[in-house]
Write an enzyme that holds these catalytic residues in place. Structure first.
Site, PDB file in Angstrom:
ATOM      1  N   ASP A 131       0.832  -1.204   0.000  1.00  0.00           N
ATOM      2  CA  ASP A 131       0.000   0.000   0.000  1.00  0.00           C
ATOM      3  C   ASP A 131       0.870   1.258   0.000  1.00  0.00           C
ATOM      4  O   ASP A 131       1.944   1.280   0.607  1.00  0.00           O
ATOM      5  CB  ASP A 131      -0.906  -0.010   1.244  1.00  0.00           C
ATOM      6  CG  ASP A 131      -2.057   0.990   1.124  1.00  0.00           C
ATOM      7  OD1 ASP A 131      -2.282   1.518   0.016  1.00  0.00           O
ATOM      8  OD2 ASP A 131      -2.725   1.237   2.142  1.00  0.00           O
TER       9      ASP A 131
ATOM     10  N   ASN B 176      -9.975  -3.525  -6.717  1.00  0.00           N
ATOM     11  CA  ASN B 176      -9.080  -2.642  -7.477  1.00  0.00           C
ATOM     12  C   ASN B 176      -9.517  -2.471  -8.930  1.00  0.00           C
ATOM     13  O   ASN B 176      -9.097  -1.529  -9.608  1.00  0.00           O
ATOM     14  CB  ASN B 176      -7.624  -3.137  -7.426  1.00  0.00           C
ATOM     15  CG  ASN B 176      -6.945  -2.890  -6.085  1.00  0.00           C
ATOM     16  OD1 ASN B 176      -6.003  -3.591  -5.716  1.00  0.00           O
ATOM     17  ND2 ASN B 176      -7.411  -1.895  -5.337  1.00  0.00           N
TER      18      ASN B 176
HETATM   19  C1  FPP Z   1      -1.521  -0.151  -3.419  1.00  0.00           C
HETATM   20  O1  FPP Z   1      -1.062   1.173  -3.478  1.00  0.00           O
HETATM   21  C2  FPP Z   1      -0.923  -0.922  -4.474  1.00  0.00           C
HETATM   22  C3  FPP Z   1      -1.598  -1.578  -5.454  1.00  0.00           C
HETATM   23  C4  FPP Z   1      -3.067  -1.564  -5.576  1.00  0.00           C
HETATM   24  C5  FPP Z   1      -0.894  -2.332  -6.480  1.00  0.00           C
HETATM   25  C6  FPP Z   1       0.327  -3.079  -6.022  1.00  0.00           C
HETATM   26  C7  FPP Z   1       1.095  -3.471  -7.185  1.00  0.00           C
HETATM   27  C8  FPP Z   1       2.430  -3.534  -7.320  1.00  0.00           C
HETATM   28  C9  FPP Z   1       3.414  -3.385  -6.239  1.00  0.00           C
HETATM   29  C10 FPP Z   1       3.024  -3.728  -8.636  1.00  0.00           C
HETATM   30  C11 FPP Z   1       2.616  -4.961  -9.354  1.00  0.00           C
HETATM   31  C12 FPP Z   1       3.083  -6.205  -8.746  1.00  0.00           C
HETATM   32  C13 FPP Z   1       3.342  -7.342  -9.416  1.00  0.00           C
HETATM   33  C14 FPP Z   1       3.493  -8.603  -8.686  1.00  0.00           C
HETATM   34  C15 FPP Z   1       3.507  -7.437 -10.851  1.00  0.00           C
HETATM   35  P1  FPP Z   1      -2.129   2.296  -3.802  1.00  0.00           P
HETATM   36  O2  FPP Z   1      -2.117   2.528  -5.262  1.00  0.00           O
HETATM   37  O3  FPP Z   1      -3.436   1.912  -3.222  1.00  0.00           O
HETATM   38  O4  FPP Z   1      -1.509   3.513  -3.047  1.00  0.00           O
HETATM   39  P2  FPP Z   1      -2.313   4.735  -2.444  1.00  0.00           P
HETATM   40  O5  FPP Z   1      -3.168   4.173  -1.340  1.00  0.00           O
HETATM   41  O6  FPP Z   1      -1.226   5.616  -1.938  1.00  0.00           O
HETATM   42  O7  FPP Z   1      -3.096   5.344  -3.555  1.00  0.00           O
END
Ligand code: FPP
Length: 237
Positions: A16, A64
Site C-alpha cells: 500500500d 481494485n
Molecule cells: C496499493 O497502493 C498498491 C496496489 C493496488 C498495487 C500493487 C502493485 C504492485 C506493487 C506492482 C505490481 C506487482 C506485481 C506482482 C507485478 P495504492 O495505489 O493503493 O496507493 P495509495 O493508497 O497511496 O493510492
C-alpha cells in the site's frame, strides 16, 4: 542479521502507498506502481535469503478493478512484465510462485503469464511466493464453500467428515497460517486480505509507503515480530 531472531514462517504483505509515494514526488500513479514493483522483487529475494518459507503478497484486490482504466491497464502490464523480465531471477533462486484469486475477469495475457509462472516453478523447493491477484478473502471463503458443497454433492465428501483440514484443502492455496501481516503506508486495515489465514497472525503497520519499504524496513519488521508474545488464545507468557 542477528542470528537469534525468529523468522516468521509465513509473512503476508499488504502492498500500500504506491499512489501517495508518487503523488508526493509529482510523479504519475503508474510511476508509483513501477517503483512498488521493483521494491517487491527486492523484498521477495531478501525474504528468501533471511529464511522466510512463505510470502503472501496482496498486489491486486477484486475491488481494485474499480480504479481508472488507465491505472488498471498499467498494473496488468506489470503482471505480464513479471513473467517476461523478472521471473528468471525467481527461478534462479528456486522460488515457487503460486496465485490466489479469481481468474475472471483478468485479461488473457495476464492469465497466460500466470499459468507459465506456475507451471515453470511448480517443482521449485525454495520459498513459496503467493501473489494475491484479483483476490478478496470473502470471495475466497465463498468459493471454498461452493467447492466443498460440490464435493459433497459428487459423493467425494461426507458432511460429517468436514474438518478444518477440509477447509484448508479447498482454499485457493493450502498454505500454513499467516504468522505476521505487514501493511505499509500507515493504514490500519486488513482490507479483505486472508481473513481466515490471519486468525492468529501478528500485525505491523509501518508508516512508510511501499516503494520505501527497503530491506532495512523489512528487518525492522522482523525485529518487531520478535518482541511479540504469541499466546494463540492460551495464557502462557
Ligand atoms: C496499493 O497502493 C498498491 C496496489 C493496488 C498495487 C500493487 C502493485 C504492485 C506493487 C506492482 C505490481 C506487482 C506485481 C506482482 C507485478 P495504492 O495505489 O493503493 O496507493 P495509495 O493508497 O497511496 O493510492
Amino acid at each position: 542479521m542477528n542470528k537469534d531472531l525468529v523468522i516468521p514462517k509465513h509473512i503476508g504483505i499488504i502492498v500500500d502507498g504506491n499512489g501517495r509515494w508518487a503523488q508526493e514526488r509529482g510523479l504519475s500513479r503508474s510511476d508509483g506502481h513501477k517503483a512498488g514493483f521493483d521494491r517487491l522483487k527486492e523484498i521477495c529475494l531478501y525474504a528468501q535469503e533471511v529464511g522466510v518459507s512463505y510470502l503472501s503478497l496482496y498486489v491486486f484486490s477484486t475491488e481494485n478493478f474499480k480504479r481508472d482504466k488507465k491505472e488498471v491497464d498499467y498494473l496488468m502490464k506489470l503482471f505480464v512484465l513479471l513473467y517476461k523480465s523478472e521471473f528468471k531471477d525467481f527461478m534462479k533462486k528456486n522460488i515457487k510462485v503460486v496465485f490466489s484469486g479469481r481468474r475472471e475477469p483478468l485479461p488473457k495475457d495476464v492469465l497466460t503469464s500466470m499459468d507459465k509462472i506456475v507451471e515453470e516453478s511448480k517443482n521449485n523447493t525454495g520459498m513459496v511466493v503467493n501473489f494475491c491477484l484479483n483476490y478478496g478473502a470473502k470471495t475466497e471463503i465463498l468459493d471454498m464453500t461452493k467447492r466443498i458443497c460440490l464435493d459433497v454433492l459428487d459423493g467425494k465428501l461426507k458432511i460429517e467428515d468436514i474438518t478444518f483440514d477440509t477447509l484448508d484443502e479447498h482454499l485457493y492455496q493450502n498454505l500454513p497460517p499467516l504468522d505476521f501481516v505487514i501493511r505499509t503506508s500507515g493504514e490500519l486495515r486488513l482490507s479483505n486480505f486472508m481473513l481466515y489465514q490471519a486468525s492468529y497472525a501478528e500485525f505491523y503497520f509501518p508508516k512508510v509507503y511501499f516503494p520505501d519499504f527497503t530491506k532495512n524496513e523489512f528487518m525492522k519488521a522482523i525485529v518487531e515480530f520478535n518482541k511479540r508474545n504469541r499466546r494463540f488464545g492460551g495464557n502462557q507468557s
